[in-house]
Design a protein around this motif. Structure first.
Motif, PDB file in Angstrom:
ATOM      1  N   GLY A  51     -32.173  61.016 -18.494  1.00  0.00           N
ATOM      2  CA  GLY A  51     -33.256  62.200 -17.380  1.00  0.00           C
ATOM      3  C   GLY A  51     -32.086  63.283 -17.042  1.00  0.00           C
ATOM      4  N   SER A  52     -30.512  62.890 -17.475  1.00  0.00           N
ATOM      5  CA  SER A  52     -29.989  64.863 -16.959  1.00  0.00           C
ATOM      6  C   SER A  52     -29.378  64.596 -18.570  1.00  0.00           C
ATOM      7  N   GLY A  53     -29.940  64.750 -19.681  1.00  0.00           N
ATOM      8  CA  GLY A  53     -28.948  64.152 -20.779  1.00  0.00           C
ATOM      9  C   GLY A  53     -29.716  64.568 -22.258  1.00  0.00           C
ATOM     10  N   GLY A  54     -28.691  64.265 -23.145  1.00  0.00           N
ATOM     11  CA  GLY A  54     -29.594  64.235 -24.089  1.00  0.00           C
ATOM     12  C   GLY A  54     -29.599  62.353 -24.405  1.00  0.00           C
ATOM     13  N   ARG A  55     -29.881  61.976 -25.785  1.00  0.00           N
ATOM     14  CA  ARG A  55     -30.788  61.286 -26.316  1.00  0.00           C
ATOM     15  C   ARG A  55     -29.413  60.132 -25.962  1.00  0.00           C
ATOM     16  N   LYS A  57     -27.671  49.595 -15.023  1.00  0.00           N
ATOM     17  CA  LYS A  57     -27.930  50.940 -14.602  1.00  0.00           C
ATOM     18  C   LYS A  57     -28.774  52.017 -14.930  1.00  0.00           C
ATOM     19  N   LEU A  58     -29.672  52.897 -13.962  1.00  0.00           N
ATOM     20  CA  LEU A  58     -30.896  53.762 -14.251  1.00  0.00           C
ATOM     21  C   LEU A  58     -30.965  54.222 -15.237  1.00  0.00           C
ATOM     22  N   ILE A  59     -30.973  55.102 -16.540  1.00  0.00           N
ATOM     23  CA  ILE A  59     -31.072  55.682 -17.968  1.00  0.00           C
ATOM     24  C   ILE A  59     -32.305  56.339 -17.141  1.00  0.00           C
TER      25      ILE A  59
END
Length: 70
Positions: free
Chosen positions: A37-41, A12-14
């Motif tokens: 890309g859309s969230g935290g660590r 899955k692309l992170i």
């Protein structure tokens, strides 16, 4: 075209770090700080770094693992 991306072990692309038409040169300014890309660590673990270069001379791909620990 140069593409640099981080994937989890399931594929899955992170995060996509770079996706542009590039030229000969130094790409030291590209880094990953462990953020999605859309969230935290991301959780600690092992991830896959993939670099793809699609040029007139052909396509080249390099894949390596990256360990994340906090």
């Amino acid at each position: 075209r140069i593409t640099i991306a981080i994937y989890d072990l399931e594929g899955k692309l992170i995060r996509e770090l770079y996706d542009q038409i590039g030229s000969t040169g130094n790409y030291k300014g590209i880094f990953w700080d462990g953020h999605q890309g859309s969230g935290g660590r991301v959780p600690p673990g092992t991830y896959i770094l993939q670099i793809e270069i699609d040029a007139e001379a052909g396509k080249t791909s390099v894949t390596q693992t990256v360990a994340v620990a906090y």
